[in-house]
Design an enzyme around this catalytic site. Structure first.
Site, mmCIF file in Angstrom:
data_model
loop_
_atom_site.group_PDB
_atom_site.id
_atom_site.type_symbol
_atom_site.label_atom_id
_atom_site.label_comp_id
_atom_site.label_asym_id
_atom_site.label_seq_id
_atom_site.Cartn_x
_atom_site.Cartn_y
_atom_site.Cartn_z
ATOM 1 N N ARG A 157 0.693 -1.106 0.340
ATOM 2 C CA ARG A 157 -0.141 -0.018 0.557
ATOM 3 C C ARG A 157 0.563 1.530 0.222
ATOM 4 O O ARG A 157 0.412 2.705 0.015
ATOM 5 C CB ARG A 157 -1.232 -0.041 0.794
ATOM 6 C CG ARG A 157 -1.995 -0.960 0.568
ATOM 7 C CD ARG A 157 -3.760 -1.172 2.508
ATOM 8 N NE ARG A 157 -3.676 -2.304 2.061
ATOM 9 C CZ ARG A 157 -3.913 -3.333 2.972
ATOM 10 N NH1 ARG A 157 -3.273 -2.655 4.242
ATOM 11 N NH2 ARG A 157 -4.377 -4.010 2.603
ATOM 12 N N VAL A 158 2.423 1.273 0.175
ATOM 13 C CA VAL A 158 2.815 2.009 -0.070
ATOM 14 C C VAL A 158 3.360 2.516 -1.568
ATOM 15 O O VAL A 158 3.802 3.456 -1.676
ATOM 16 C CB VAL A 158 4.161 2.297 0.898
ATOM 17 C CG1 VAL A 158 4.862 2.986 0.506
ATOM 18 C CG2 VAL A 158 3.988 2.166 2.497
#
Length: 520
Positions: A380-381
């Site tokens: 999710r980064v």
């Protein structure tokens, strides 16, 4: 009687101040399975350390330096008594024993002395190299940093594994879950990440903490030897709570690991903590909770099992410059049953972390190792924590592999395929071969970029599938021998410049000419 003597006595009585103070003590009323019920500790607080009478006299500091003091940890505050778990040899605790409050929360030692050492869940050395001389005591439980004290995750943490660094990048300060069935290579991914940190400059190299929860002693010993053989043990701390350890220590081990890491993070350094694995910690906590008479919930886990993992993983952060700019990256490991990532504990931890790397048994058995399922894995980064060089070569890689997996499913049913589909399948098969990697052989990021540049630009498309790994190894050797300045440029700038791209395109032509036997 002489009046002067009377005056003297009166003065002494008036000036008398009693020495010493009230000690909060209680008595054990019941003991069983590592849990004790204690009456009389009126001023007890949650997570307070208590001391059992047989070892009274030594300082708390001594006990935490391995001096053999027998301690307990209060986990339940009830109406007329408290319940505590025994941190150590349960056979030494008897009913009727006196218990003394210490007024201290549990702390573990940390500091540079711990690097290259193996400690238990209380931070006591268990490697036979003697006690620590001047460690800093860190609280096992503490509040995580707030939003204002953090900053965005933008610096990559290179794992050395091509499939991860290219498609599921991990940043410093991120929490990335490694999930999969038993024996699918979860620990291997984590250990390779530790080994890969040796390629980082010494001043930017993360301190690594490996927490073994409920593992076999032989496995932990093997990991320690592997780290030593790869010159990675000098910047690593192993926290060991083996399967033979009491449930209380297996529950505490991850908190001790993160407390040790926080010392370095607070000092402005980068830290990597691996929890192997949190499924076993959840089982240990369930065991403790049932013994502490807490109400069971879903699958007999207590109601606060989500809070157990969230308060642990929230302590991972990338701190703001005002707080020193340190970071703590967490790689929790969770074991699934039959690939079911929708189980209670897996879904809990998936929702707490910033992405997951899903290792699939089917791929592992086909020989695709690391067995990463690209479709179910996510970061999710994302590319915010990737170098420009890796972004430029890996941009379309995930999509291409996902499309290949779709086509692969149909390939077994179709007898004749159109040329575009056949080409895409051939390209996907070669990409899968390129992304395969042996255990314990992480690759520096500049070599990964060179490797993936060749694969994306179809260097291996004419190489028979069985020879792709050989061609890939020879390509890297070829670049190291004749084009090392390109590698240096990528390493220094973190990007693939236009000049480097031209050089690599020329190198590909030269490689085809020099190794014609590889191209069918």
């Amino acid at each position: 009687m002489d009046s002067s003597i009377v005056e003297k006595i009166v003065k002494e009585i008036e000036g008398y101040a009693p020495k010493g103070g009230h000690t909060n003590v209680g008595r054990i009323t019941a003991v069983g399975d590592g849990v004790v019920a204690i009456d009389g500790l009126e001023k007890a607080v949650m997570s307070e350390v208590v001391e059992f009478e047989e070892t009274a006299g030594k300082s708390l500091e001594d006990s935490m330096h391995g001096e053999g003091k027998l301690l307990g940890l209060i986990l339940n505050l009830e109406e007329d008594s408290v319940r505590a778990v025994i941190l150590g040899d349960t056979a030494r605790v008897k009913e009727g024993m006196v218990v003394k409050s210490t007024g201290t929360v549990l702390s573990v030692p940390s500091g540079d002395e711990l690097l290259g050492r193996v400690v238990n869940a209380l931070g006591e050395p268990v490697d036979g190299k003697g006690p620590f001389k001047k460690p800093t005591m860190m609280p096992v439980e503490r509040e995580s940093y707030g939003v204002i004290d953090r900053k965005a995750v933008t610096t990559p943490l290179q794992t050395g594994i091509k499939a991860i660094d290219a498609m599921i990048p991990i940043g410093r300060g991120q929490r990335e879950l490694i999930i999969g069935d038993r024996s699918t290579g979860k620990t291997t991914v984590a250990i390779d990440t530790i080994i890969n940190q040796k390629y980082e400059p010494a001043d930017k190299r993360p301190i690594c903490v490996y927490v073994a929860i409920g593992q076999k002693e032989s496995k932990t010993a093997r990991i320690m030897q592997q780290l030593k053989d790869n010159d990675a043990f000098a910047y690593t701390v192993i926290v060991d709570a083996p399967a033979s350890a009491p449930a209380a220590l297996q529950y505490l081990a991850p908190f001790s690991g993160v407390a040790i890491g926080e010392y370095f993070m607070d000092r402005g350094q980068d830290v990597l903590v691996i929890y192997d694995d949190l499924s076993k910690q959840a089982v240990a906590y369930r065991q403790l909770s049932l013994l502490l008479r807490r109400p069971p919930g879903r699958e007999a886990y207590p109601g606060d099992i989500f809070y157990l993992h969230s308060r642990l993983l929230e302590r991972s952060a990338r701190l703001s410059d005002a707080k020193g700019g340190g970071s703590l990256t967490a790689l929790p490991i969770i074991e699934t049953q039959e690939g079911d990532i929708s189980g209670y504990i897996p879904t809990n931890v998936i929702s707490i972390t910033d992405g997951q790397i899903f290792l699939e048994g089917g791929l592992f058995n086909k020989g695709v190792r690391p067995a990463i399922n690209v479709g179910d894995s996510v970061s999710r980064v994302g590319s915010a924590a990737q170098t420009k060089a890796m972004k430029s070569v890996a941009g379309t890689l995930k999509l291409e592999l996902a499309q290949f997996r779709e086509l692969e499913a149909f390939m077994q049913f179709a007898s004749d395929l159109d040329k575009a589909t056949a080409d895409r399948i051939a390209s996907g098969q070669r990409m899968v071969e390129v992304l395969k990697q042996k255990n314990g052989s992480p690759m520096p990021v500049e070599q990964q970029v060179i490797d993936l540049f060749a694969a994306v630009n179809k260097l291996f498309i004419e190489v028979p599938l069985a020879k792709v790994k050989q061609a890939e190894a020879q390509w890297i050797e070829f670049i190291n021998a004749g084009y090392s300045e390109v590698l240096e440029d990528i390493k220094k700038t973190g990007a693939v410049s236009d000049d480097s791209k031209k050089e690599l395109t020329r190198a590909m032509e030269a490689f085809r000419g020099a190794h014609g036997e590889l191209f069918a």
